[in-house]
Scaffold this motif. Structure first.
Motif, mmCIF file in Angstrom:
data_model
loop_
_atom_site.group_PDB
_atom_site.id
_atom_site.type_symbol
_atom_site.label_atom_id
_atom_site.label_comp_id
_atom_site.label_asym_id
_atom_site.label_seq_id
_atom_site.Cartn_x
_atom_site.Cartn_y
_atom_site.Cartn_z
ATOM 1 N N LEU A 60 17.790 -29.289 25.901
ATOM 2 C CA LEU A 60 18.848 -28.315 26.021
ATOM 3 C C LEU A 60 18.793 -27.396 24.802
ATOM 4 O O LEU A 60 18.726 -27.875 23.687
ATOM 5 C CB LEU A 60 20.175 -29.075 26.028
ATOM 6 C CG LEU A 60 21.362 -28.462 26.706
ATOM 7 C CD1 LEU A 60 21.111 -28.337 28.182
ATOM 8 C CD2 LEU A 60 22.564 -29.344 26.451
ATOM 9 N N VAL A 61 18.791 -26.098 25.025
ATOM 10 C CA VAL A 61 18.743 -25.169 23.904
ATOM 11 C C VAL A 61 20.099 -24.484 23.769
ATOM 12 O O VAL A 61 20.588 -23.894 24.728
ATOM 13 C CB VAL A 61 17.650 -24.100 24.121
ATOM 14 C CG1 VAL A 61 17.575 -23.181 22.906
ATOM 15 C CG2 VAL A 61 16.310 -24.759 24.372
ATOM 16 N N THR A 62 20.714 -24.607 22.602
ATOM 17 C CA THR A 62 21.971 -23.888 22.395
ATOM 18 C C THR A 62 21.914 -23.158 21.069
ATOM 19 O O THR A 62 20.966 -23.311 20.293
ATOM 20 C CB THR A 62 23.192 -24.840 22.393
ATOM 21 O OG1 THR A 62 23.028 -25.769 21.339
ATOM 22 C CG2 THR A 62 23.336 -25.574 23.698
ATOM 23 N N GLN A 63 22.948 -22.372 20.822
ATOM 24 C CA GLN A 63 22.985 -21.648 19.561
ATOM 25 C C GLN A 63 24.212 -22.087 18.793
ATOM 26 O O GLN A 63 25.142 -22.654 19.320
ATOM 27 C CB GLN A 63 23.089 -20.126 19.743
ATOM 28 C CG GLN A 63 22.532 -19.552 21.007
ATOM 29 C CD GLN A 63 23.528 -19.590 22.145
ATOM 30 O OE1 GLN A 63 23.968 -20.647 22.557
ATOM 31 N NE2 GLN A 63 23.857 -18.437 22.676
ATOM 32 N N THR A 64 24.190 -21.746 17.507
ATOM 33 C CA THR A 64 25.385 -21.972 16.715
ATOM 34 C C THR A 64 25.524 -20.804 15.738
ATOM 35 O O THR A 64 24.608 -20.004 15.604
ATOM 36 C CB THR A 64 25.324 -23.330 15.982
ATOM 37 O OG1 THR A 64 26.572 -23.569 15.360
ATOM 38 C CG2 THR A 64 24.220 -23.357 14.947
#
Lengths: 121, 545
Positions: A64-68
């Motif tokens: 899963l690729v997410t940003q912050t």
């Protein structure tokens, strides 16, 4: 459509592309890219692009690729974090597109943390 | 195909489209391109998620954050903040989430869906209805494959019978029993008809099921065809349901391409194909024999029964007519078994029911809940209660032909038998909530206006009865009704219920009959020239106007 196997093939193929909508389950490896203004200025967009390309190339559907946003370590951006289920989250600093590809190959796929790029905490 | 890190599902059901979902989607795509994210973020049009009153609605995955009441100009914030930087735009998040004060929660946790149980709507708002692959990814067409390759037609009928599934179009007739009438008949041709002529005011569930998950209906019709020995299906659908028709046509074309419709499906020698026929919007054509007449090119008027369509239907051939929602239950029943289905809902009415909630209720829209849930749980739980601080006056279940239930019935379980006992009906699943600012006479007058318009005119009790009822309620509302008005209404209702030819005339007085039971005092006051709610324009105490 001639058999259930044929249907299952289409199903498995399509399921990979929809994996993302299953939401955040504890089963998946997470890759988190720092995409605050500081991250983007330091090249996080390219890092993100490289991550996605590499995942596609390696056909990794359990990631899963997410940003912050900014975590306050602006000089270390782009920051990329890897969280494999059951293991502590590892933060890498100054991750260029090339470094991102290597992190996926060495850490995400093979489970070897690349010590020299890790931000000390 | 590239790896997308985020999917944005844009609800493209009719309610959201009417509220501008098209412009929102265009703006979203434009902003995504402007930010250079088109390789990273995928935008998918999907079916109805339920909170229709709060549309346009989008859901951003992997987080599963739902945004509501969107305007095109807000999309740049969602793209710049959420999609680019990973920050949820809190002020645009669907409000049930905000109450929990949790910035990021998945759809499952956020309170809107957790009181629901989705079988029929399993794919609505989750998949792209135009993609047969996404339907297959969620287990689509597996039930058809299972039925064709591992079950006999008799076993399929038996499974549906054992499941206890009852027709969701309104009458609640056991579906398996219906199939079992047609299956053993030897005939050169049989038909499966999907009744998508959803005409009940306030009901739009079939529309949204077809828009959101057209393949589930195609698959179910093919299973029904196998079970009863029919190789032709017809979807009779309202002409106004443009989006449903388009999506259904595209879905059928894709199913044909993959050989899921046509000849020799799954290599078993079973053939099935379907066609789509549009109706012209007559309420009575939802009645199955009138529907068949209409399909044959005749005036849409009900037939005398027997024979029932199961024996002699379309063109005199055995025909099974099932409602959209009924059919949508079939694939999961075949896949998971009758026992599983019986475990949901009540003993006499297993499964779930899709309701369209409207009127004076906070969360207007589409929901699916287990059978037997109480009216109170639906209205004050899933429905979010009555807005503007008003009190509950009545709920009408089952559409305009349903009964008016006062607050004493709030704890009544919602299933066919309990509601029938109370003088109402589960019907098609419309749930109209009316608060205490409304007058019962005014409400009934508008119901009767509808029936007067929709009566097909074939039989006298319905044709004359609906017109006279409308006239009597108009007189009551104007303060011009005679002393015997209530008595006249009672007699008229009884005559219509007993002697009308079809369900339209038989059930048209239901609202009035129940209102006379629970709100007689209020109606009687109108005879004396008083409207307690202050809605009807009668000058107080006088019989003028």
């Amino acid at each position: 459509m001639k058999s259930l196997d044929e249907l299952a093939k289409i199903r498995d193929e399509a399921r990979k592309k929809m994996e993302i909508r299953a939401g955040e389950s504890g089963e998946k490896t997470k890759i988190i890219v720092g995409m605050g203004t500081c991250g983007i200025a330091a090249g996080a967009r390219e890092t993100m692009g490289a991550v996605l390309q590499e995942l596609e190339k390696r056909n990794l559907d359990n990631v899963l690729v997410t940003q912050t946003g900014c975590v306050g370590l602006c000089e270390q951006e782009p920051i990329l974090e890897v969280e494999i289920p059951g293991q502590p989250r590892i933060s890498y600093g100054k991750v260029s597109a090339e470094k991102a590809r290597q992190i996926i190959a060495r850490h995400v796929v093979n489970g070897n943390i690349i010590g020299e790029w890790v931000i000390n905490r | 195909m590239s790896y997308f890190r985020a999917h944005v599902l844009v609800c493209a059901g009719t309610p959201c489209m009417l509220k501008g979902a098209g412009a929102v989607k265009d703006a979203l795509c434009r902003e995504i391109e402007r930010a250079g994210l088109q390789e990273e973020v995928r935008v998918v049009e999907t079916g109805c998620l339920g909170p229709c009153d709060d549309g346009p609605v989008i859901v951003v995955y992997p987080e599963g954050v739902m945004y509501s009441k969107l305007k095109p100009e807000e999309m740049s914030r969602i793209v710049q903040q959420h999609l680019l930087k990973g920050r949820v735009v809190e002020d645009l998040v669907y409000r049930a989430e905000k109450e929990k004060a949790k910035p990021v929660v998945s759809l499952e946790e956020q309170g809107y869906l957790d009181r629901q149980y989705r079988i029929v709507l399993r794919n609505c708002g989750r998949i792209d209805p135009d993609s047969i692959e996404e339907y297959i990814a969620n287990g689509g067409y597996e039930a058809l494959g299972k039925a064709l390759t591992t079950m006999t037609p008799e076993q399929v009928v038996a499974t549906v019978k054992d499941s206890g599934l009852r027709g969701r179009g309104g009458a609640g007739f056991p579906t398996g029993l219906k199939w079992s009438f047609t299956a053993p008949i030897a005939a050169d041709q049989k038909y499966i008809i999907c009744n998508a002529d959803e005409g009940e005011p306030g009901t739009f569930k079939d529309r949204l099921i077809l828009e959101g998950d057209p393949h589930s209906i195609i698959e179910a019709m093919a299973i029904a065809g196998y079970a009863v020995g029919a190789d032709q299906g017809i979807v009779y659908i309202r002409g106004e349901y443009h989006l449903s028709i388009e999506r259904l046509q595209r879905a059928a074309a894709r199913a044909r391409e993959l050989g899921l419709l046509g000849k020799d499906i799954f290599g078993t020698g079973f053939n099935f194909d379907l066609q789509i026929r549009t109706g012209a919007g007559a309420y009575v054509c939802g009645e199955e024999t009138a529907l068949i007449e209409s399909l044959e090119g005749k005036r849409g008027e009900p037939r005398l029964k027997p024979p029932y369509p199961g024996v002699a239907g379309l063109w005199g051939k055995p025909t099974v007519v099932n409602n959209v929602e009924t059919l949508a239950n079939i694939p999961p029943i075949i896949l998971k078994g009758a026992e599983w289905f019986r475990g949901i809902g009540t003993e006499k009415t297993p499964g779930t029911k899709v309701f369209t909630m409207l009127g004076d209720i906070t969360n207007q829209g589409l929901i699916e809940v287990p059978m037997g849930i109480t009216l109170r749980e639906v209205i004050y739980g899933v429905g979010g209660g009555i807005p503007n601080g008003r009190g509950f006056k009545l709920a009408q279940t089952g559409g305009t032909s349903g009964g008016c239930l006062p607050k004493e019935f709030l704890d009544l379980p919602m299933d066919y038998d309990s509601l029938a006992e109370a003088g109402s009906a589960l019907g098609s699943g419309a749930l109209l909530v009316i608060d205490d600012s409304h007058c019962i006479v005014d409400v009934l007058r508008s119901f009767m206006k509808f029936f007067q318009h929709e009566s097909c005119g074939q039989c006298t009790p319905c044709r004359e009865g609906t017109a006279r009822l409308y006239q009597l309620f108009s007189d009551l509302a104007a303060g011009k009704a005679g002393q015997d008005a209530v008595q006249l209404i009672k007699e008229l209702c009884q005559t219509m219920q007993l002697s009308s030819l079809c369900g339209l005339g038989q059930s048209a007085p239901n609202g009035v009959v129940t209102a006379l039971q629970y709100f007689e005092e209020e109606i009687q006051k109108h005879v004396a020239g008083e409207c307690p709610a202050g809605v009807c324009r009668i000058s107080m105490g006088s019989r003028a106007v």
